[in-house]
Structure formats: structure tokens, C-alpha cells
Design a protein around this motif. Sequence first.
Motif, mmCIF file in Angstrom:
data_model
loop_
_atom_site.group_PDB
_atom_site.id
_atom_site.type_symbol
_atom_site.label_atom_id
_atom_site.label_comp_id
_atom_site.label_asym_id
_atom_site.label_seq_id
_atom_site.Cartn_x
_atom_site.Cartn_y
_atom_site.Cartn_z
ATOM 1 N N GLY A 108 0.792 -1.226 0.000
ATOM 2 C CA GLY A 108 0.000 0.000 0.000
ATOM 3 C C GLY A 108 0.820 1.270 0.000
ATOM 4 O O GLY A 108 2.044 1.250 -0.127
ATOM 5 N N ALA A 109 0.112 2.375 0.137
ATOM 6 C CA ALA A 109 0.642 3.751 0.086
ATOM 7 C C ALA A 109 1.076 4.091 -1.346
ATOM 8 O O ALA A 109 0.994 3.265 -2.253
ATOM 9 C CB ALA A 109 1.764 3.967 1.088
ATOM 10 N N ALA A 110 1.527 5.316 -1.540
ATOM 11 C CA ALA A 110 1.899 5.783 -2.885
ATOM 12 C C ALA A 110 3.144 5.019 -3.363
ATOM 13 O O ALA A 110 3.912 4.507 -2.537
ATOM 14 C CB ALA A 110 2.175 7.286 -2.830
ATOM 15 N N PRO A 137 -6.000 -0.713 -3.994
ATOM 16 C CA PRO A 137 -7.140 -1.447 -3.405
ATOM 17 C C PRO A 137 -8.209 -1.785 -4.435
ATOM 18 O O PRO A 137 -9.185 -2.452 -4.110
ATOM 19 C CB PRO A 137 -7.668 -0.464 -2.350
ATOM 20 N N ALA A 160 -1.689 -0.776 3.848
ATOM 21 C CA ALA A 160 -1.856 0.675 4.062
ATOM 22 C C ALA A 160 -2.658 1.286 2.915
ATOM 23 O O ALA A 160 -2.097 1.982 2.064
ATOM 24 C CB ALA A 160 -0.480 1.339 4.183
ATOM 25 N N TYR A 161 -3.951 1.000 2.891
ATOM 26 C CA TYR A 161 -4.826 1.601 1.888
ATOM 27 C C TYR A 161 -5.828 2.568 2.527
ATOM 28 O O TYR A 161 -6.730 3.041 1.855
ATOM 29 C CB TYR A 161 -5.591 0.515 1.125
ATOM 30 N N GLY A 162 -5.702 2.816 3.803
ATOM 31 C CA GLY A 162 -6.702 3.633 4.493
ATOM 32 C C GLY A 162 -7.965 2.806 4.734
ATOM 33 O O GLY A 162 -8.154 1.746 4.132
ATOM 34 N N LYS A 165 -10.972 0.786 2.877
ATOM 35 C CA LYS A 165 -10.466 0.014 1.726
ATOM 36 C C LYS A 165 -9.577 -1.146 2.171
ATOM 37 O O LYS A 165 -9.658 -2.244 1.631
ATOM 38 C CB LYS A 165 -9.673 0.930 0.790
ATOM 39 N N GLY A 187 -3.562 1.965 7.852
ATOM 40 C CA GLY A 187 -3.868 3.347 7.464
ATOM 41 C C GLY A 187 -2.659 4.076 6.899
ATOM 42 O O GLY A 187 -1.944 3.553 6.041
ATOM 43 N N GLY A 188 -2.423 5.268 7.412
ATOM 44 C CA GLY A 188 -1.339 6.096 6.881
ATOM 45 C C GLY A 188 0.018 5.826 7.523
ATOM 46 O O GLY A 188 0.929 6.657 7.415
ATOM 47 N N ARG A 214 -3.864 16.381 12.910
ATOM 48 C CA ARG A 214 -4.072 15.807 11.571
ATOM 49 C C ARG A 214 -4.992 16.710 10.759
ATOM 50 O O ARG A 214 -4.783 16.910 9.571
ATOM 51 C CB ARG A 214 -4.672 14.394 11.667
ATOM 52 N N TRP A 220 -8.627 18.314 4.419
ATOM 53 C CA TRP A 220 -9.668 17.534 3.747
ATOM 54 C C TRP A 220 -10.283 16.483 4.665
ATOM 55 O O TRP A 220 -11.343 15.933 4.383
ATOM 56 C CB TRP A 220 -9.112 16.867 2.475
ATOM 57 N N ARG A 221 -9.617 16.218 5.816
ATOM 58 C CA ARG A 221 -10.163 15.228 6.751
ATOM 59 C C ARG A 221 -11.441 15.694 7.439
ATOM 60 O O ARG A 221 -12.108 14.917 8.101
ATOM 61 C CB ARG A 221 -9.126 14.888 7.830
ATOM 62 N N ARG A 224 -14.452 13.553 6.944
ATOM 63 C CA ARG A 224 -14.447 12.281 7.674
ATOM 64 C C ARG A 224 -14.649 12.508 9.157
ATOM 65 O O ARG A 224 -15.270 11.706 9.843
ATOM 66 C CB ARG A 224 -13.111 11.572 7.456
HETATM 67 N N1 UDP Z 1 -3.827 4.718 -0.215
HETATM 68 C C1 UDP Z 1 -3.423 3.881 -1.239
HETATM 69 N N2 UDP Z 1 -4.285 3.658 -2.272
HETATM 70 C C2 UDP Z 1 -5.532 4.223 -2.303
HETATM 71 C C3 UDP Z 1 -5.944 5.056 -1.223
HETATM 72 C C4 UDP Z 1 -5.055 5.290 -0.181
HETATM 73 O O1 UDP Z 1 -2.326 3.356 -1.211
HETATM 74 O O2 UDP Z 1 -6.277 3.995 -3.255
HETATM 75 C C5 UDP Z 1 -2.891 4.958 0.899
HETATM 76 C C6 UDP Z 1 -2.411 6.396 1.020
HETATM 77 O O3 UDP Z 1 -1.309 6.617 0.160
HETATM 78 C C7 UDP Z 1 -2.041 6.454 2.500
HETATM 79 C C8 UDP Z 1 -3.027 5.480 3.135
HETATM 80 O O4 UDP Z 1 -3.571 4.696 2.099
HETATM 81 O O5 UDP Z 1 -0.732 5.980 2.689
HETATM 82 C C9 UDP Z 1 -4.207 6.162 3.825
HETATM 83 O O6 UDP Z 1 -3.758 6.962 4.831
HETATM 84 P P1 UDP Z 1 -4.764 7.684 5.813
HETATM 85 O O7 UDP Z 1 -3.925 8.449 6.763
HETATM 86 O O8 UDP Z 1 -5.826 8.420 5.050
HETATM 87 O O9 UDP Z 1 -5.427 6.432 6.520
HETATM 88 P P2 UDP Z 1 -6.525 6.367 7.641
HETATM 89 O O10 UDP Z 1 -6.834 7.755 8.102
HETATM 90 O O11 UDP Z 1 -7.685 5.680 7.000
HETATM 91 O O12 UDP Z 1 -5.902 5.527 8.706
#
Ligand code: UDP
Length: 240
Positions: A108-110, A137, A160-162, A165, A187-188, A214, A220-221, A224
Motif C-alpha cells: 500500500g501507500a503511494a 485497493p 496501508a490503503y486507508g 479500503k 492506514g497512513g 491531523r 480535507w479530513r 471524515r
Molecule cells: N492509499 C493507497 N491507495 C488508495 C488510497 C489510499 O495506497 O487507493 C494509501 C495512502 O497513500 C495512504 C493510506 O492509504 O498511505 C491512507 O492513509 P490515511 O492516513 O488516510 O489512513 P486512515 O486515516 O484511513 O488511517
Amino acid sequence: MEQTRVLGVRVDCVDMNGALERIEDFVGSGSRHVVATVNPEFVMRAHDDRNFARVLEAADLCLADGSGVVWAARRQGCTLAKPVTGVDLVPPLAELCARRQFRLFLLGAAPGVADELAARLRAKHPGLEVAAHSGSPDPSSDAESVSMINAERPHMLLVAYGSPKQELWIDRVGDKLEGVAVAMGVGGAFDFLTGRVPRAPRWMRRAGMEWLFRLANQPWRIRRMAVLPVYALRVLRGAS
Ligand code: UDP
């Protein structure tokens, strides 16, 4: 108290050390286990989304992630002192994997973020077997991700897709993963641990104000987080 329910969602009353022990046992058992880190947004989503509620109910360990969940759980007798977050769990989980020679996979993540974290963990724990893939995801990427993961045969998979997802991804593909004993959404966490997203100072985290930090950094949070006052009111009213 071992377990409680926050507005109907199960929360296990375990602190960081308890969580690490349970996860180590899960890997020892060999069969697949799912770990969820429950925050107030999870609880509110579970109320409106039966599928997400089912996924949480089926998890083997539901950790209290977020001071809002710790607060609600403590009102019901849980002796938790502080949240057990995904980001705080990743470093000791990597240490556990290195010590017990468990293979670790970061998904996951970028693009590049999970690879960078894997390199950092390898530098810290020489000998740690850790692989990474950013993936997506989206269901169209499932086959590729599953084959990359299965090629590494990890014991532990951090996704790590948030939310939601990552939890839905684990639920959807879980039984195609070979040998994965623990799958957990974080998550992140990869963004924090590679320094891409700043973490709230310790005093703010201790004061249960990480959400405010955060919000200031990622405005943008707000959409949520709009559920948080409703969550607090429902907990105070003792709704279920
Ligand atoms: N992410 C991803 N693919 C997606 C959507 C999100 O890899 O299609 C990753 C995003 O890069 C980040 C993580 O998922 O690293 C989400 O982080 P966030 O802090 O939003 O997670 P949460 O608040 O849900 O714990």
C-alpha cells in the motif's frame, strides 16, 4: 475486562504489549488472523455499513486505535491507558519479525513509500526479510498483488490503503493469501514512518488531540471527522 463493545463494535482491551503477544501467538498458530485498529470513524461506519460491520466482527483482534475509542472503552470498564495505533505497532512488529524470523510484507501507500519503509526496516534490523508493493485497493489489481505477496510467503502482511479500503481488501482476498498468519490494516502508517506526513507532537498525542493536528495538516479530513461529535454524543447517551 478482556473485551468490550463501543456502540456495538467489539474492542479488545489490550495495550501495546498485549497486542504484540497476541500477534506473536497468531503467527505461531500458522492459521490466518485479521487484526483491525478500531477508531471512532470505524465505529460510525459500521453503524451504516453492514458489510463493514461484518468484517470488523470477523476480525480476530480489534485494537483500540484513537483516543475516542479508548475513552468510550474506559467508560465501560476497560483498563486501557492509551490507544494502540497502527503506526505505533509497525516498528515493534518489525522487531518481532526480525527476532522470530517471520517474513513481513508491506502493501500500500503511494508508489515507492512501502519500498522506502522496507529499506529503512532492513537497515535497522539486518536479516529482516521484508518485501513491499504499493499496489492498489481496486479489485482489478487483486491478482497482481496476491501473486506478488504469495511469491514472498510472508507470515505478516501490513496493508496501508486507508479505511475501509484496507479492511475490505483483506476480507476480499484473504483466503487467496498463502501462509499469511496475520493481516492488518495500518492506514497512513507508512507515510508517517517515512516522514512524508508529520506526526503530532507527543504532548498532543498524550492529550488525545492527535486528530486536531491531523486536521490542521490535512484539512480535507474535516468531512471524515464530521462524524466525531455524533460519535461522542452517542457514547455519552449510552446508545448501542
Ligand atoms: N492509499 C493507497 N491507495 C488508495 C488510497 C489510499 O495506497 O487507493 C494509501 C495512502 O497513500 C495512504 C493510506 O492509504 O498511505 C491512507 O492513509 P490515511 O492516513 O488516510 O489512513 P486512515 O486515516 O484511513 O488511517
